[in-house]
Design a protein around this motif. Sequence first.
Motif, PDB file in Angstrom:
ATOM      1  N   PRO A   4       0.833  -1.200   0.000  1.00  0.00           N
ATOM      2  CA  PRO A   4       0.000   0.000   0.000  1.00  0.00           C
ATOM      3  C   PRO A   4       0.868   1.250   0.000  1.00  0.00           C
ATOM      4  CG  PRO A   4      -0.040  -1.049   2.150  1.00  0.00           C
ATOM      5  CD  PRO A   4       0.710  -1.968   1.228  1.00  0.00           C
ATOM      6  N   LYS A   5       0.372   2.282  -0.639  1.00  0.00           N
ATOM      7  CA  LYS A   5       1.061   3.559  -0.654  1.00  0.00           C
ATOM      8  C   LYS A   5       0.966   4.162   0.734  1.00  0.00           C
ATOM      9  CE  LYS A   5       1.055   8.024  -2.882  1.00  0.00           C
ATOM     10  NZ  LYS A   5       0.360   8.914  -3.786  1.00  0.00           N
ATOM     11  N   ASP A  20      -8.970   9.435   2.000  1.00  0.00           N
ATOM     12  CA  ASP A  20      -8.975   8.944   0.629  1.00  0.00           C
ATOM     13  C   ASP A  20      -9.206   7.433   0.600  1.00  0.00           C
ATOM     14  OD1 ASP A  20      -8.512   9.636  -2.273  1.00  0.00           O
ATOM     15  OD2 ASP A  20      -6.969   8.089  -1.994  1.00  0.00           O
ATOM     16  N   ALA A  21      -8.563   6.714   1.518  1.00  0.00           N
ATOM     17  CA  ALA A  21      -8.753   5.261   1.601  1.00  0.00           C
ATOM     18  C   ALA A  21     -10.203   4.926   1.963  1.00  0.00           C
ATOM     19  CB  ALA A  21      -7.787   4.651   2.621  1.00  0.00           C
ATOM     20  N   LEU A  22     -10.805   5.707   2.868  1.00  0.00           N
ATOM     21  CA  LEU A  22     -12.226   5.516   3.200  1.00  0.00           C
ATOM     22  C   LEU A  22     -13.094   5.677   1.954  1.00  0.00           C
ATOM     23  CD1 LEU A  22     -12.888   7.531   6.501  1.00  0.00           C
ATOM     24  CD2 LEU A  22     -13.105   5.061   6.191  1.00  0.00           C
ATOM     25  N   ALA A  25     -12.710   2.688  -0.298  1.00  0.00           N
ATOM     26  CA  ALA A  25     -12.865   1.369   0.342  1.00  0.00           C
ATOM     27  C   ALA A  25     -11.595   0.533   0.189  1.00  0.00           C
ATOM     28  CB  ALA A  25     -14.079   0.629  -0.224  1.00  0.00           C
ATOM     29  N   ASP A  26     -10.450   1.165   0.430  1.00  0.00           N
ATOM     30  CA  ASP A  26      -9.149   0.518   0.266  1.00  0.00           C
ATOM     31  C   ASP A  26      -8.582   0.172   1.645  1.00  0.00           C
ATOM     32  OD1 ASP A  26      -6.438  -0.120  -0.140  1.00  0.00           O
ATOM     33  OD2 ASP A  26      -6.312   1.197  -1.890  1.00  0.00           O
ATOM     34  N   ILE A  27      -8.819  -1.044   2.079  1.00  0.00           N
ATOM     35  CA  ILE A  27      -8.432  -1.458   3.433  1.00  0.00           C
ATOM     36  C   ILE A  27      -6.920  -1.437   3.636  1.00  0.00           C
ATOM     37  CG2 ILE A  27      -8.424  -3.949   2.948  1.00  0.00           C
ATOM     38  CD1 ILE A  27      -9.674  -2.262   6.204  1.00  0.00           C
ATOM     39  N   GLU A  28      -6.151  -1.804   2.619  1.00  0.00           N
ATOM     40  CA  GLU A  28      -4.692  -1.822   2.771  1.00  0.00           C
ATOM     41  C   GLU A  28      -4.148  -0.416   2.977  1.00  0.00           C
ATOM     42  OE1 GLU A  28      -3.158  -4.586   3.340  1.00  0.00           O
ATOM     43  OE2 GLU A  28      -4.943  -5.764   2.853  1.00  0.00           O
ATOM     44  N   ASP A  61     -13.358  -3.542   7.356  1.00  0.00           N
ATOM     45  CA  ASP A  61     -13.712  -4.548   6.338  1.00  0.00           C
ATOM     46  C   ASP A  61     -15.232  -4.696   6.248  1.00  0.00           C
ATOM     47  OD1 ASP A  61     -11.396  -5.456   5.035  1.00  0.00           O
ATOM     48  OD2 ASP A  61     -10.944  -6.915   6.622  1.00  0.00           O
ATOM     49  N   ALA A  62     -15.886  -4.767   7.411  1.00  0.00           N
ATOM     50  CA  ALA A  62     -17.349  -4.899   7.435  1.00  0.00           C
ATOM     51  C   ALA A  62     -18.010  -3.666   6.825  1.00  0.00           C
ATOM     52  CB  ALA A  62     -17.834  -5.118   8.870  1.00  0.00           C
ATOM     53  N   MET A  63     -17.480  -2.480   7.129  1.00  0.00           N
ATOM     54  CA  MET A  63     -18.020  -1.251   6.548  1.00  0.00           C
ATOM     55  C   MET A  63     -17.861  -1.253   5.033  1.00  0.00           C
ATOM     56  SD  MET A  63     -17.118   2.322   8.331  1.00  0.00           S
ATOM     57  CE  MET A  63     -16.463   1.943   9.905  1.00  0.00           C
ATOM     58  N   PHE A  64     -16.677  -1.635   4.569  1.00  0.00           N
ATOM     59  CA  PHE A  64     -16.385  -1.611   3.138  1.00  0.00           C
ATOM     60  C   PHE A  64     -17.179  -2.662   2.368  1.00  0.00           C
ATOM     61  CE2 PHE A  64     -11.894   0.306   3.894  1.00  0.00           C
ATOM     62  CZ  PHE A  64     -12.460   1.543   4.150  1.00  0.00           C
ATOM     63  N   ALA A  65     -17.699  -3.673   3.060  1.00  0.00           N
ATOM     64  CA  ALA A  65     -18.549  -4.666   2.394  1.00  0.00           C
ATOM     65  C   ALA A  65     -19.807  -3.992   1.837  1.00  0.00           C
ATOM     66  CB  ALA A  65     -18.928  -5.781   3.367  1.00  0.00           C
ATOM     67  N   ASN A  66     -20.174  -2.840   2.423  1.00  0.00           N
ATOM     68  CA  ASN A  66     -21.326  -2.059   1.952  1.00  0.00           C
ATOM     69  C   ASN A  66     -20.916  -0.954   0.985  1.00  0.00           C
ATOM     70  OD1 ASN A  66     -23.207  -3.488   3.564  1.00  0.00           O
ATOM     71  ND2 ASN A  66     -22.468  -2.354   5.333  1.00  0.00           N
ATOM     72  N   GLY A  67     -19.635  -0.881   0.647  1.00  0.00           N
ATOM     73  CA  GLY A  67     -19.142   0.148  -0.258  1.00  0.00           C
ATOM     74  C   GLY A  67     -18.275   1.159   0.457  1.00  0.00           C
ATOM     75  N   ALA A  68     -17.820   2.132  -0.303  1.00  0.00           N
ATOM     76  CA  ALA A  68     -16.940   3.168   0.229  1.00  0.00           C
ATOM     77  C   ALA A  68     -17.685   4.027   1.249  1.00  0.00           C
ATOM     78  CB  ALA A  68     -16.426   4.037  -0.905  1.00  0.00           C
ATOM     79  N   VAL A  69     -16.916   4.663   2.118  1.00  0.00           N
ATOM     80  CA  VAL A  69     -17.460   5.593   3.102  1.00  0.00           C
ATOM     81  C   VAL A  69     -17.156   6.998   2.586  1.00  0.00           C
ATOM     82  CG1 VAL A  69     -17.374   6.379   5.491  1.00  0.00           C
ATOM     83  CG2 VAL A  69     -17.056   3.942   4.963  1.00  0.00           C
ATOM     84  N   LEU A  70     -18.187   7.712   2.195  1.00  0.00           N
ATOM     85  CA  LEU A  70     -18.003   9.019   1.571  1.00  0.00           C
ATOM     86  C   LEU A  70     -17.935  10.113   2.633  1.00  0.00           C
ATOM     87  CD1 LEU A  70     -20.368   8.487  -1.466  1.00  0.00           C
ATOM     88  CD2 LEU A  70     -17.895   8.131  -1.319  1.00  0.00           C
TER      89      LEU A  70
END
Length: 145
Positions: A4-5, A20-22, A25-28, A61-70
């Motif tokens: 990851p950067k 930006d990762a939120l 939805a980039d967990i790494e 991970d559970a949050m990102f299962a529903n998509g990105a957090v804007l």
Amino acid sequence: MPKPKLPPGTPDDTEAAFYDALQHADIERLMACWADEDEIVCVHPGGPRLMGHDAIRAAFDAMFANGAVLAVPETVRRIDTGACSVHSVVERVSVLTDDGPQVAWVLATNVYAKTARGWRMLAHHASPGSRVEPNDHAPARQVLH
């Protein structure tokens, strides 16, 4: 898988990388923003205190299962003490509801420390959202403690 950067060299850079990762939805990339300490802590709006990398990663991970957090930081107030930086953030969070797109305002505190790997997050604590944008100059209505 590429590494990851990592965020560049300031608390603001780490904060920008975190949001930006939120939004992607980039967990790494999100986890690369956190310090290596065992005692890192995260409290999501209305949620329990999550301690350590495993618990924090599982929650995101559970949050990102529903998509990105804007979530976008709209207002940031900073206290810098050299090796520590505390940010009081007003987040604008866009949510899609049955009634269409809505905006929630969340108050968050992000704590960063200068580590051997650069500035990393030690804590993220977010309040429940409100449909009303917070006013930094409004008089306090109720003192809780």
